[in-house]
Design an enzyme around this catalytic site. Structure first.
Site, PDB file in Angstrom:
ATOM      1  N   LYS A  50       0.842  -1.200   0.000  1.00 16.96           N
ATOM      2  CA  LYS A  50       0.000   0.000   0.000  1.00 16.96           C
ATOM      3  C   LYS A  50       0.869   1.238   0.000  1.00 16.96           C
ATOM      4  O   LYS A  50       0.639   2.195  -0.757  1.00 16.96           O
ATOM      5  CB  LYS A  50      -0.925  -0.006   1.236  1.00 16.96           C
ATOM      6  CG  LYS A  50      -2.049  -1.006   1.128  1.00 16.96           C
ATOM      7  CD  LYS A  50      -2.793  -1.189   2.456  1.00 16.96           C
ATOM      8  CE  LYS A  50      -3.818  -2.326   2.312  1.00 16.96           C
ATOM      9  NZ  LYS A  50      -4.463  -2.690   3.579  1.00 16.96           N
ATOM     10  N   GLN A  94      -4.759  -1.298   9.805  1.00 16.46           N
ATOM     11  CA  GLN A  94      -4.565  -2.611   9.176  1.00 16.46           C
ATOM     12  C   GLN A  94      -5.094  -3.714  10.095  1.00 16.46           C
ATOM     13  O   GLN A  94      -4.729  -3.784  11.274  1.00 16.46           O
ATOM     14  CB  GLN A  94      -3.073  -2.827   8.875  1.00 16.46           C
ATOM     15  CG  GLN A  94      -2.774  -4.129   8.165  1.00 16.46           C
ATOM     16  CD  GLN A  94      -3.390  -4.214   6.763  1.00 16.46           C
ATOM     17  OE1 GLN A  94      -3.365  -3.258   6.000  1.00 16.46           O
ATOM     18  NE2 GLN A  94      -3.957  -5.362   6.432  1.00 16.46           N
ATOM     19  N   ASP A 117     -10.944   2.994   4.373  1.00 17.61           N
ATOM     20  CA  ASP A 117     -11.324   1.586   4.275  1.00 17.61           C
ATOM     21  C   ASP A 117     -12.836   1.448   4.123  1.00 17.61           C
ATOM     22  O   ASP A 117     -13.324   0.379   3.779  1.00 17.61           O
ATOM     23  CB  ASP A 117     -10.877   0.833   5.543  1.00 17.61           C
ATOM     24  CG  ASP A 117      -9.756  -0.150   5.261  1.00 17.61           C
ATOM     25  OD1 ASP A 117      -9.547  -0.487   4.077  1.00 17.61           O
ATOM     26  OD2 ASP A 117      -9.093  -0.575   6.223  1.00 17.61           O
TER      27      ASP A 117
END
Ligand code: NDP
Length: 282
Positions: A50, A94, A117
């Site tokens: 990422k 994460q 997200d």
């Protein structure tokens, strides 16, 4: 094999190149912060990928790596600091987090305007209500693949296999929003194979290696395989038995090289969207 291969890697590369061009025209660099807690090895790979992709597209990207023994309160304080930082447009926590930290608490602590997200309950609610908001990256990526591949969605019978907050549910909402007739199947579904066989569009997100067999698929169906499963011999496979399915389907995404690369491209899209929504397009 007769199915057309839907090349997510190529689509993702085009999206990332387009984003890099747009970012180059801005007077600021969209800021992405990925928060990682502990040493989950798969997370390490995802986070690095990422960060690399974001930096390559001109984003101001950094990872905040906290030790495994970080308390929930400390993590929430870190998130609060990023919420308050005007240089930060997108925050991603994460997953998985260590067991002593409540995942829902961490997700709910992220400012919904920076929730790239798309997991915050406010964004999940907006999606369910058909309102604009930040949408989870993987389902957003699947919609791109379907659009770029010219798959007709209106009125199509879509079956989503899996009902997680991360993939299955938002996937079903997006397909519904695109006027598909949507069935959501899960571990309590009776006769999964029969449900799948009705699908003109089948999205598999169960996390069970090669569970979907060739005879679960209607001839000509579009099959999107979200699954990423590592076999004991190290081989990476999806939730769909690829060779069998490709002999029946009209189109199919491979694993790897299908949905996976789209998730990162859509994370960058979400970050740019969040930046422009907060700062304007200056
Ligand atoms: P979860 O484990 O959170 O959810 C799995 C879903 O599948 C659940 O709804 C579960 O049903 C259902 N399920 C599990 N086993 C069966 C079964 N035997 N029959 C029918 N349904 C079943 O997984 P995620 O949604 O997070 O991920 C799914 C897959 O997608 C994984 O392989 C993951 O690695 C991959 N993934 C890939 C991404 C990418 O970038 N390509 C991103 C995110 C995930 P129930 O609710 O009843 O338990």
């Amino acid at each position: 094999m007769s199915a057309r291969i839907l090349d997510g890697k190529a689509i993702a590369a085009r999206i990332r190149a387009g984003l890099a061009e747009r970012v180059a025209t801005l007077s600021f660099r969209p800021g992405l912060r990925v928060v990682r807690v502990g040493e989950d090895p798969a997370s390490g790979v995802y986070v690095r990928n990422k960060d690399k992709a974001a930096t390559a597209a001109g984003f101001d990207s950094a990872t905040i790596h906290l030790p495994a023994e970080t308390t929930e309160a400390d993590l929430l304080a870190t998130i609060a600091r990023l919420n308050a930082d005007p240089a930060v447009d997108g925050i991603l926590v994460q997953l998985p987090l260590p067991a002593h930290i409540r995942t829902e608490a961490a997700i709910a602590a992220v400012d919904p305007a920076k929730d790239v997200d798309g997991f915050h309950p406010l964004n999940a609610g907006r999606l369910a209500a058909g309102q604009p908001g930040l949408v989870p990256c993987t389902p957003r990526g699947v919609m791109h693949i379907l659009a770029e591949s010219g798959v007709a969605l209106r009125g199509a019978r879509a079956v989503v296999l899996g009902r997680s907050q991360i993939v299955g549910r938002p996937m079903a909402q997006l397909l519904l929003g695109a006027d598909c007739t949507v069935t959501i199947a899960h571990s309590r579904t009776r006769d999964l194979a029969a449900e799948c066989r009705r699908a003109e569009i089948l999205v598999a997100a169960v996390g069970r290696p090669e569970m979907v067999r060739g005879d679960w698929i209607a001839p000509g169906a579009v099959v999107v395989d979200v699954g990423i499963n590592r076999l004991p011999d190290g081989k990476l496979v999806g939730d769909v038995a690829f060779a069998e399915a490709a002999a029946v389907a009209g189109a199919i995404t491979p694993v790897p090289g299908g949905v996976g690369p789209m998730t990162i491209a859509c994370l960058l899209e979400n970050t740019l969207d969040a930046a422009i929504a907060r700062r304007g397009a200056a």
